[in-house]
Scaffold this active site. Structure first.
Site, PDB file in Angstrom:
ATOM      1  N   ASP A 170      -2.296  10.229  -7.531  1.00  0.00           N
ATOM      2  CA  ASP A 170      -1.220  11.178  -7.243  1.00  0.00           C
ATOM      3  C   ASP A 170      -0.510  11.655  -8.517  1.00  0.00           C
ATOM      4  O   ASP A 170      -0.359  10.895  -9.469  1.00  0.00           O
ATOM      5  CB  ASP A 170      -0.197  10.513  -6.319  1.00  0.00           C
ATOM      6  N   CYS A 227       2.628   4.726  -4.026  1.00  0.00           N
ATOM      7  CA  CYS A 227       3.060   6.125  -4.013  1.00  0.00           C
ATOM      8  C   CYS A 227       4.581   6.204  -4.090  1.00  0.00           C
ATOM      9  O   CYS A 227       5.125   7.132  -4.681  1.00  0.00           O
ATOM     10  CB  CYS A 227       2.566   6.827  -2.758  1.00  0.00           C
ATOM     11  N   CYS A 254      -1.579  12.164  -1.702  1.00  0.00           N
ATOM     12  CA  CYS A 254      -1.787  11.839  -0.302  1.00  0.00           C
ATOM     13  C   CYS A 254      -0.519  12.103   0.511  1.00  0.00           C
ATOM     14  O   CYS A 254       0.515  12.502  -0.031  1.00  0.00           O
ATOM     15  CB  CYS A 254      -2.171  10.370  -0.190  1.00  0.00           C
ATOM     16  N   CYS A 314      -6.503   9.365 -11.950  1.00  0.00           N
ATOM     17  CA  CYS A 314      -6.336   8.095 -11.247  1.00  0.00           C
ATOM     18  C   CYS A 314      -5.564   8.239  -9.954  1.00  0.00           C
ATOM     19  O   CYS A 314      -5.348   7.273  -9.240  1.00  0.00           O
ATOM     20  CB  CYS A 314      -5.705   7.051 -12.144  1.00  0.00           C
TER      21      CYS A 314
HETATM   22 ZN   LIG Z   1      -0.991   8.158  -2.666  1.00  0.00          ZN
END
Ligand SMILES: [Zn+2]
Ligand SMILES: Cc1ncc(COP(=O)(O)O)c(C=O)c1O
Lengths: 399, 130
Positions: free
Chosen positions: B40, B107, B63, B38
């Protein structure tokens, strides 16, 4: 800093010859093509010359070309136009279409149409026999792209066209990526509707066309004047249309050699990545592939982080995945091809263009390896990978 | 360089020069969050001395924002008490980076979560067995 643009599948730079005619028609030939006077007639003749050029490139008749605001509108006009005209029925498309097709079909589902989204094989190819099997009594349209924008796989359009013709079902094809790179003959392919867009072939953005085989009736998307044979109202985007015409002319002129030259550069990049970076997977068909497309998954790293690293060295590429709103969304194309999500997260598309040189590819290869290496060294997935430790030299080039 | 990037200069600086990357030999606490299906994945490892984070290292798959948030979190809490580190939240992480694009805020959640998990792991180990 050196800049290398490898995102031609997203858009291309405008060819200088195209820019010149666009400028001339913005500034000098400003008449309204619907006007009777000489200013209008000048603009009209420019529009009709462009129509002839686009028609010739598709082996169609000029009156079968409808100018639109781009590929997206052409896809919408084809699919919605046929569907609304029919009133109800069943549409067949594939899971790897551009969103301009997929989201149009999804919208039609909410309006009561039935849609079948065909699966693809591991190379991203629609099987013609799946199309044949999906056709029903009430099927009004099949829409299958000529070549895929993400992985570059060329679809077996002629075989699908033959099936549709035999079964008496209309076939639309989104040829936005194929146009200018592959010869397209709507008669030989048995395609009834075909979408193209200027900005993928060194023309301006915001202009495209839909080929509509003579005799096919479409309900228009918009209502207004009687332009484009009542299929697309609004004063013509004359500079755009002329730009599309010139871009088409150049693409057609170069079709015998240019795609092969681009494929050589493409293959240099594919080979180079395979030879210098371990744990990579080439996505898409290795042979039946657009001359400009390179698409790899780099195991254990995520696509956006690769793009940032490349961008810092002046290299422009793109990634199918997008880490947005709550989850990394892998590309619907790679997922349809059966790639596991974690692998699909690490995909990068490099699309070469007419200006890409062997030196550009050498530069990219020099940057890419160390960038992947750096990201892998901070990836827990790399540290935990099966076998652990640095992998014995050797490249797995699958798919 | 990136012109008009969606990321701040601070994010890019941490992305290109991440602090405290790697693994700790014999860590006192480990926190791992996310999964590759799904999105990170982050792993934080800590060494605790006298109730403070004596050392911290991270490994991240993800990312640019995921890498930058991991990096800055390690910088924010190194040398801090466990209580202070537990109080670090995703908002503080994002603002320490000069902000994140809205779509990337998740994130920063992950980075704070990984840190908190590592501390919880340390605390659960420190409890007498049984
Ligand atoms: Zn991310
Ligand atoms: C396959 C495909 N279809 C449709 C489009 C949309 O074309 P346009 O950008 O002209 O609307 C694109 C390009 O983005 C494409 O690659």
């Amino acid at each position: 800093m050196r800049e290398v643009y490898l995102d031609h599948a997203a858009t291309t730079p405008v060819h200088p010859e195209v820019a010149e005619v666009v400028h001339a028609h913005l500034v000098d030939a400003y008449g309204n093509p619907s006007s009777l006077h000489r200013f209008g007639r000048r603009a009209r003749s420019a529009v009709e010359q462009a129509r002839e050029r686009v028609a010739r490139a598709l082996a169609a008749e000029p009156e079968e070309i409808v100018f639109t605001s781009g590929g997206t509108e052409a896809d919408n006009l084809a699919i919605r136009g046929v569907a609304r005209r029919a009133g109800s029925g069943h549409i067949i498309t594939s899971q790897i279409e551009h969103h301009a097709v997929l989201h149009t079909c999804e919208a039609l589902e909410t309006e009561g149409f039935a849609v079948t989204y065909l699966p693809v094989d591991a190379q991203g190819r629609v099987k013609p026999e799946d199309v044949a099997a999906a056709i029903r009594e009430d099927t009004i349209l099949v829409s299958i792209m000529a070549a895929n924008n993400e992985v570059g796989t060329i679809e077996p359009l002629a075989a699908i066209g033959a099936i549709c013709r035999r079964r008496g079902v209309l076939l639309h094809s989104d040829a936005v990526q194929a146009f200018g790179q592959l010869p397209l003959d709507v008669g030989a392919l048995n395609v009834d509707l075909m979408s193209i867009s200027a900005h993928k072939v060194y023309g301006p953005k915001g202009i495209g066309a839909l080929y509509v085989r003579r005799g096919i009736r479409l309900t228009p998307l918009m209502y207004g004047g009687g332009h484009e044979r009542r299929r697309r109202p609004g004063t013509e985007n004359v500079p755009g249309i002329v730009g599309l015409g010139m871009a088409t002319e150049i693409a057609l002129r170069e079709l015998p050699d240019r795609p092969q030259a681009m494929a050589a550069v493409r293959d240099q990049l594919i080979r180079g990545i395979g030879e210098t970076i371990p744990d990579v997977v080439l996505n898409g068909d290795p042979v039946d592939r657009l001359p400009n497309n390179v698409n790899f998954c780099f195991r254990y790293v995520e696509g956006e982080s690769i793009l940032l690293a490349l961008d810092s060295k002046g290299i422009a590429a793109s990634s199918g995945s997008a880490c947005t709103s709550g989850a990394l969304e892998p590309s619907h194309v790679l997922v349809a091809m059966g790639l596991p999500h974690d692998l699909a997260q690490g995909s990068v598309r490099f699309s070469v263009g007419r200006g890409t040189t062997a030196g550009d590819i050498d530069y990219v290869l020099g940057v890419l390896g160390p960038a992947i290496d750096r990201l892998r060294k901070m990836s827990p997935l790399y540290a935990e990978r099966a076998g652990g430790g640095p992998r014995a030299g050797g490249t797995s080039l699958e798919g | 360089m990136v012109e008009a990037s969606a990321y701040t200069d601070k994010v890019m600086e941490h992305f290109f020069n991440p602090r405290n990357v790697g693994e700790i030999e014999d860590p006192d606490g480990v926190g791992r969050v996310g999964n590759p299906v799904c999105g990170d994945v982050m792993k934080m490892e800590i060494k605790v001395k006298d109730g403070r984070i004596a050392d911290i290292k991270f490994m991240t798959f993800g990312c640019g924002a995921a890498i930058a948030t991991s990096s800055i979190v390690t910088e924010m809490v190194k040398g801090k008490t466990l209580e202070e580190a537990m109080a670090v939240d995703n908002r503080q992480v994002a603002s320490a980076l000069g902000g994140l694009p809205p779509a990337k805020l998740h994130c920063s959640n992950l980075a704070a979560d990984a840190l908190h998990k590592a501390i919880e792991d340390y605390r659960s180990r420190a409890k007498p067995a049984g």
